[in-house]
Design an enzyme around this catalytic site. Sequence first.
Site, PDB file in Angstrom:
ATOM      1  N   TRP A 145      57.259  28.991  -1.651  1.00 40.06           N
ATOM      2  CA  TRP A 145      57.671  27.947  -2.610  1.00 40.06           C
ATOM      3  C   TRP A 145      57.568  28.403  -4.064  1.00 40.06           C
ATOM      4  O   TRP A 145      57.907  27.661  -4.970  1.00 40.06           O
ATOM      5  CB  TRP A 145      56.841  26.674  -2.372  1.00 40.06           C
ATOM      6  N   LYS A 146      57.038  29.606  -4.276  1.00 40.85           N
ATOM      7  CA  LYS A 146      56.951  30.173  -5.633  1.00 40.85           C
ATOM      8  C   LYS A 146      56.309  29.155  -6.582  1.00 40.85           C
ATOM      9  O   LYS A 146      55.354  28.493  -6.185  1.00 40.85           O
ATOM     10  CB  LYS A 146      58.343  30.635  -6.091  1.00 40.85           C
ATOM     11  N   HIS A 160      55.220  40.984  -4.036  1.00 40.42           N
ATOM     12  CA  HIS A 160      56.548  40.371  -4.177  1.00 40.42           C
ATOM     13  C   HIS A 160      57.203  40.918  -5.446  1.00 40.42           C
ATOM     14  O   HIS A 160      56.521  41.176  -6.435  1.00 40.42           O
ATOM     15  CB  HIS A 160      56.401  38.842  -4.259  1.00 40.42           C
ATOM     16  N   GLU A 212      62.567  42.871   1.191  1.00 45.75           N
ATOM     17  CA  GLU A 212      63.252  41.934   0.301  1.00 45.75           C
ATOM     18  C   GLU A 212      63.981  42.709  -0.787  1.00 45.75           C
ATOM     19  O   GLU A 212      63.400  43.024  -1.837  1.00 45.75           O
ATOM     20  CB  GLU A 212      62.227  41.006  -0.373  1.00 45.75           C
ATOM     21  N   SER A 244      67.806  35.323   0.135  1.00 47.26           N
ATOM     22  CA  SER A 244      68.972  34.461   0.373  1.00 47.26           C
ATOM     23  C   SER A 244      69.144  34.075   1.849  1.00 47.26           C
ATOM     24  O   SER A 244      70.270  33.910   2.331  1.00 47.26           O
ATOM     25  CB  SER A 244      70.253  35.088  -0.185  1.00 47.26           C
ATOM     26  N   GLY A 262      64.243  29.833  -1.774  1.00 50.49           N
ATOM     27  CA  GLY A 262      64.946  28.606  -2.175  1.00 50.49           C
ATOM     28  C   GLY A 262      65.195  27.627  -1.033  1.00 50.49           C
ATOM     29  O   GLY A 262      64.933  26.429  -1.166  1.00 50.49           O
TER      30      GLY A 262
HETATM   31  P1  PGA Z   1      65.180  33.439  -1.726  1.00 48.61           P
HETATM   32  O1  PGA Z   1      63.764  34.110  -2.077  1.00 48.61           O
HETATM   33  O2  PGA Z   1      65.141  33.018  -0.292  1.00 48.61           O
HETATM   34  O3  PGA Z   1      65.295  32.265  -2.674  1.00 48.61           O
HETATM   35  O4  PGA Z   1      66.243  34.467  -1.966  1.00 48.61           O
HETATM   36  C1  PGA Z   1      63.115  34.938  -1.157  1.00 48.61           C
HETATM   37  C2  PGA Z   1      61.828  35.444  -1.756  1.00 48.61           C
HETATM   38  O5  PGA Z   1      61.787  35.743  -2.955  1.00 48.61           O
HETATM   39  O6  PGA Z   1      60.810  35.561  -1.047  1.00 48.61           O
END
Ligand code: PGA
Length: 276
Positions: A15-16, A111, A189, A228, A256
Amino acid sequence: MNRGNMRQPLIIANWKANLSPGEEVERARSIAQIAVERGLSAFNGIDIPTLAIAPSAVGLVPVASLLQREFGSLAIGVAAQDCSAEGIGAHTGELVATNLVGIAASVIIGHSERRAAGDTDNSIGRKIAHAAAAGLRPILCVGDATQSAAIEARVPMVVAQFGRATMQAAAAGWPLDRLVGAGLIVAYEPLWAIGSHTPATPMDAMAVARGIRAAVHGHAIPVLYGGSVDAGNAATWFDETRAEADGALNGLLVGGASLDPRELLEIVGAATMPRR
Ligand code: PGA
């Protein structure tokens, strides 16, 4: 989490810093309630994907206590988004790994957004070592920045990045075999795929998974893909990679799309779909 079970897809909701702690608790509650409505009894049973939520640092305690107190039977996990490269001591502002015990079972480390904020191979290695020493499962993120290059050129870059972080962890007392025993997970990632609506291809993710596994000399190491991922593409990561043991993906790290409880559960559902 079921350590070492390679058949069980792991979905991590990152969820950042998108939500307030109050919103995080409400989203966690919605996810759990929808899961109950759909008759999903547990997220850590055999052949049921494991779901872990990674809220912000201030959301960790309220989200974990909600899930433990009200929805314990669902066994939804909690992951931290980062931890300190230092242990307990005079480190103002640090989130030390041992203080996460009982709250989170795993920690995202390295990350690309943390690397952009100053993480280095050295600090990442020390974070991995502290997480493992605390009994938390480290989730090491690696990724390339060069979408234009051929995958054959990108894989060695990603494997080298993995090697630098794990060498630093070894220097801090956690060589690879101990890290594998501690449940080390790798998340591929690619930087250009994060938040861009342009995911990598399952074939590229498979090439990276194969490269990482070759570098760890046959250790059974879970590899996730992130960047994504959404409900529309979630199944493809498993459908297209499952045929080959070395390249198979073990789960997804979702940013997201994980903010929407229904979409997150669709992604979880896609990971359990009968394979074609
Ligand atoms: P995202 O982010 O699914 O919004 O691309 C993935 C992440 O940064 O872990």
